[in-house]
Design a protein around this motif. Sequence first.
Motif, short mmCIF file in Angstrom:
data_model
loop_
_atom_site.label_atom_id
_atom_site.label_comp_id
_atom_site.label_asym_id
_atom_site.label_seq_id
_atom_site.Cartn_x
_atom_site.Cartn_y
_atom_site.Cartn_z
N TRP A 168 -11.16 -3.31 5.42
CA TRP A 168 -11.49 -2.26 4.45
C TRP A 168 -12.29 -1.14 5.14
CZ3 TRP A 168 -15.78 0.17 2.48
CH2 TRP A 168 -15.57 0.96 1.33
N ASP A 171 -9.99 0.93 7.49
CA ASP A 171 -9.06 1.79 6.76
C ASP A 171 -9.77 2.93 6.04
OD1 ASP A 171 -6.90 0.36 7.58
OD2 ASP A 171 -6.65 -0.79 5.73
N GLN A 304 -0.10 -7.00 11.06
CA GLN A 304 -0.29 -5.56 11.26
C GLN A 304 0.73 -4.95 12.22
OE1 GLN A 304 -4.57 -4.01 11.35
NE2 GLN A 304 -4.83 -6.15 11.84
N TYR A 309 1.64 -4.33 7.64
CA TYR A 309 0.44 -4.45 6.81
C TYR A 309 -0.66 -3.53 7.35
CZ TYR A 309 2.00 -8.54 4.15
OH TYR A 309 2.66 -9.39 3.30
N THR A 310 -1.45 -2.95 6.44
CA THR A 310 -2.67 -2.24 6.87
C THR A 310 -3.74 -3.29 7.18
OG1 THR A 310 -3.58 -2.13 4.64
CG2 THR A 310 -2.15 -0.30 5.33
N THR A 312 -6.59 -3.57 5.74
CA THR A 312 -7.11 -4.08 4.46
C THR A 312 -6.19 -5.15 3.89
OG1 THR A 312 -8.12 -1.94 4.00
CG2 THR A 312 -7.91 -3.44 2.15
N ASP A 313 -4.87 -4.90 3.91
CA ASP A 313 -3.90 -5.87 3.38
C ASP A 313 -3.95 -7.17 4.17
OD1 ASP A 313 -3.09 -4.11 1.44
OD2 ASP A 313 -1.37 -3.35 2.58
N MET A 316 -6.91 -9.02 3.08
CA MET A 316 -6.70 -9.62 1.74
C MET A 316 -5.94 -10.95 1.84
SD MET A 316 -8.00 -7.95 -0.82
CE MET A 316 -7.00 -8.40 -2.25
N PHE A 368 3.98 -11.03 0.11
CA PHE A 368 2.52 -11.21 0.08
C PHE A 368 2.14 -12.58 -0.46
CE2 PHE A 368 -1.81 -10.50 -1.41
CZ PHE A 368 -2.34 -9.66 -0.44
#
Length: 521
Positions: A168, A171, A304, A309-310, A312-313, A316, A368
């Motif tokens: 987080w 990003d 990533q 994926y970012t 943050t993702d 998560m 996901f």
Amino acid sequence: MATAPAGAPQAHAPLEGPARVWGTIALSAATFMNVLDTSIANVSLPAIAGDLGVSPNQGTWVITSFAVANAIAVPLTGWLSQRFGQVRLFVGSVILFVLASWLCGLAPNMATLIAFRALQGFVAGPMIPLSQSLLLASYPKALAGLAMAMWAMTTLVAPVMGPLLGGWITDNISWPWIFYINIPVGILAAGSSWAIFRKRESATRKLPIDKVGLALLVVWIAALQMMLDLGKENDWFHSPLIVGLAVVAAVGFAFFLVWELTDEHPVVELRLFARRNFWTGTLATSMGYGLFFGNVVLLPLWLQQFMGYTATDAGMIMAPVGLMAILLSPVVGKTVGKIDPRKYASFAFAVFGLVLWMRSNFNTSADFRTIMVPTIIQGVAMAFFFIPLMTITLSGLTPDRIPAASGLTNFVRITAGAMGTSISTTMWESRAALHHSQLAEAVNPGSPAAQSTLSGLAASGLTPDQALAQINRLADQQAFTMAATDLFWLSAALFIALIPFVWLSHPQRGAGGADAAAGAH
């Protein structure tokens, strides 16, 4: 300064009421901050590497340097705490950790960042063993299992929260802030700990330090870790540098063993390995932690770099592992005295094996939810992992030997975690190269599928070179995904293979381990 004979028991009565609550929060905050920093950089590695102009795999040194320096510092905790006192050493370590975090955020290049991360890891060394011993001394003996559960909860949840928080921040702000967030937490933890614990200082005495043993420790650990990290970039043992590092590590380790077993005041008390429960518990903990940590690093990198994926993702995906750990750790802490801890540890390894087997079935179409389900289940394994294995490892030891035992176990565990990171990223790359070459063989003029794909890409306006580059990217994605699933499958098999090691230990009435832990420092 007060003096005390070796192994003098802690004279302070347990804390009561609000003092115990706030003391627990202060120690937990410092531990959380420390452990968080072992993994917070994981998902931020691509951003850090890109910003500082190095490859993502060179960026793993940000994790490795911290872990190696930390591993070297942990065995010194016993000596330093007797020399300076537990409370002074703990608060001093927290303050220096804050300073090192600030310097990491200011680092202008990768070499400087690695140096400051090594400093951060070194000053962090005493924090975890001392937080455990100060916490145990704050609770009555009957609540030792619960105190251990609360400590384990912090050390298990933090590595998982790290990627989420790091993702987080990377990003939405910038990567230096993954280090700057330690500053307010550290200042509050140091201030609160000093206010609550300063009148509970441990006895101090002057002790000689084993300088030769310490020097040998630094040499062989550093050589081993550099060999593991540089190996993949230098074609392993085809490189004179890697061969040289391997020789230094092997010779340094041999001299270290001989010196430590014959020195009167060894920096690492290797004679503890003569105890069956100690070596089986330490081996199982370290192998399990190395496998766990290697996979904690690998999963975000794969998500990533090859799944889009970012940060943050990716974080998560990792975050829910803490849910089951938080719910089940207190239950394990309260029941480990009544149920054979070997059963709990075996269950943890079996669940880890199940989770990694589930991940070994991933492919590039995994959504996901599919990726997250094993992560949630993994929380169950984490709750049953640390507490029973600590109980086995420390069982049967007298209170005066607990600090040395705790330091040595943590040293081996942290070193295994650093090795797990290096080995997993190295094997991932080598397996991906193998899969890529096999996939590339299928792209030839005699392959209808390849020719059809090339024709389709040409029809969409791509030149032949662009079309081949697109196919190469698809092959890369598949190759690295197949390599990741290979490693997940191998890790699952190794977790199952670890179960018999747990049963090599002598059976214990679980309370014995809690009693031993309660006598720590």
